[in-house]
Scaffold this active site. Structure first.
Site, PDB file in Angstrom:
ATOM      1  N   ASP A 103    -124.365  -8.821 -15.722  1.00  0.00           N
ATOM      2  CA  ASP A 103    -123.010  -8.214 -14.896  1.00  0.00           C
ATOM      3  C   ASP A 103    -123.194  -8.204 -13.400  1.00  0.00           C
ATOM      4  OD1 ASP A 103    -121.388  -6.060 -15.992  1.00  0.00           O
ATOM      5  OD2 ASP A 103    -122.485  -5.236 -14.293  1.00  0.00           O
ATOM      6  N   TYR A 236    -118.440  -0.334  -6.859  1.00  0.00           N
ATOM      7  CA  TYR A 236    -116.730  -1.105  -7.788  1.00  0.00           C
ATOM      8  C   TYR A 236    -115.760  -0.542  -6.608  1.00  0.00           C
ATOM      9  CZ  TYR A 236    -118.803  -1.382 -12.083  1.00  0.00           C
ATOM     10  OH  TYR A 236    -119.615  -2.300 -12.997  1.00  0.00           O
ATOM     11  N   HIS A 302    -121.575  -8.267 -23.974  1.00  0.00           N
ATOM     12  CA  HIS A 302    -121.937  -8.353 -22.832  1.00  0.00           C
ATOM     13  C   HIS A 302    -123.360  -8.469 -22.069  1.00  0.00           C
ATOM     14  CE1 HIS A 302    -120.844  -7.626 -18.264  1.00  0.00           C
ATOM     15  NE2 HIS A 302    -121.651  -6.486 -18.837  1.00  0.00           N
TER      16      HIS A 302
END
Length: 324
Positions: A103, A236, A302
């Site tokens: 990730d 982010y 994921h």
């Protein structure tokens, strides 16, 4: 947990918590969002028993590692700088180390290979492929994502400081961790305000899969209850800033041996253009010329290193053994 040792080190101006076990060649494990060193618990135990020294930090902003207040303190340079400082502190006797990332940890692993290939013996990336650096693009990453997926796309929702944190607080930390870690829809992840961001009503109970226990959830929740999610979300918030900072590496290739592993239900694998880039000769293989193998595991989403721990352990061991 099974002989895993913990300590805190001063690196790159912050205090970084590290979990480690074993002796031998170092494997640096880099976690993603919303995770901790704990996400690598199965890999730490397995690889340390096979002759490796497994090292897994809580990244900047997570767990028992410091979380600087400024959003601008979470750029790609800060994150790689932390890891270089960590390696200097714990593996000064090893010129190069093995690296595994998942990730956001996979993205940071790519940055590490790009900035400091002299430090990396081989890299195994989980879920997130290398992203070609092209600052000639006129639209920045967050704006591109917004044009593709709309304002409710999770990365777009994460941009406004304090907003998503308030919504996370309404859901509750333990419930949020259950939702994130068990999410299996391959569709783009949207987080619309005040509705059902995980594909079902909030009042619906989350059934944990066999690979994830209540004890695991409680550990994650105990840490995020103390720190909140701002540190991780700040990664982010630096996507556009990183885009500008990476301009000097436009067109650069990754020059270390690489193996890429993902699940066929991973939402990253299903992003527009992702499969084509990963599997085409002019895509990932062009940007990563020493790419040795791409593995797509069926029926896996994921959080692949937890969902298929034994299989991932074998992939890591078999790949890194080539370079011993």
């Amino acid at each position: 947990m099974e002989g895993i040792e913990h300590r805190t080190l001063k690196v790159n101006g912050i205090n970084m918590h590290v979990a480690e076990k074993g002796k031998g060649p170092v494997i640096l494990f880099i976690h993603g969002f919303p995770e901790l060193w704990y996400s690598w618990r199965h890999q730490i135990v397995a690889l340390s028993s096979l002759g490796y020294r497994a090292i897994a930090p809580d990244l900047r902003g997570y767990g028992d590692t410091d979380a600087p207040e400024s959003v601008s303190s979470y750029t790609c340079f800060h994150l790689v700088g932390d890891l270089i400082g960590l390696l200097d502190a714990v593996a000064a006797d090893q010129e190069k180390v093995f690296v595994v990332g998942h990730d956001w940890g996979a993205t940071i692993g790519w940055y590490l290979c790009l900035f400091r290939p002299d430090k990396v013996k081989a890299y195994l990336s989980l879920s997130v492929p290398f992203r070609r650096i092209n600052p000639a693009m006129r639209v920045k990453p967050v704006d591109t994502l917004r044009s593709f997926f709309g304002d409710d796309y999770y990365i777009c929702r994460f941009q406004e400081q304090g907003e998503i944190e308030a919504e996370f607080a309404q859901i509750g930390t333990e419930e949020l961790m259950k939702e994130f870690l068990t999410y299996k829809l391959p569709d783009p992840f949207r987080f619309p305000k005040g509705t059902k961001p995980f594909g079902h009503p909030r009042e619906s109970p989350v059934i944990l899969p066999p690979w994830l226990s209540e004890k695991d959830i409680q550990y994650y929740a105990s840490k995020f209850e103390k720190t909140g999610f701002t540190g991780g979300v700040n990664y982010y918030r630096n996507l556009n800033r990183n885009y500008e900072l990476l301009a000097p590496w436009a067109g650069s290739q990754i020059k270390v041996p690489v193996k890429f592993v993902t699940g066929d239900q991973d939402l990253v694998y299903h992003m527009p253009g992702s499969k084509e880039y990963i599997h085409s000769e002019g895509g990932l293989k062009k940007d990563v010329p020493l790419l040795e193998e791409v593995v797509v595991i069926e029926g896996v989403a994921h959080f692949i290193n937890q969902e298929k721990a034994d299989e991932i352990n074998n992939h890591i061991f078999n790949f890194f053994q080539k370079f011993i």
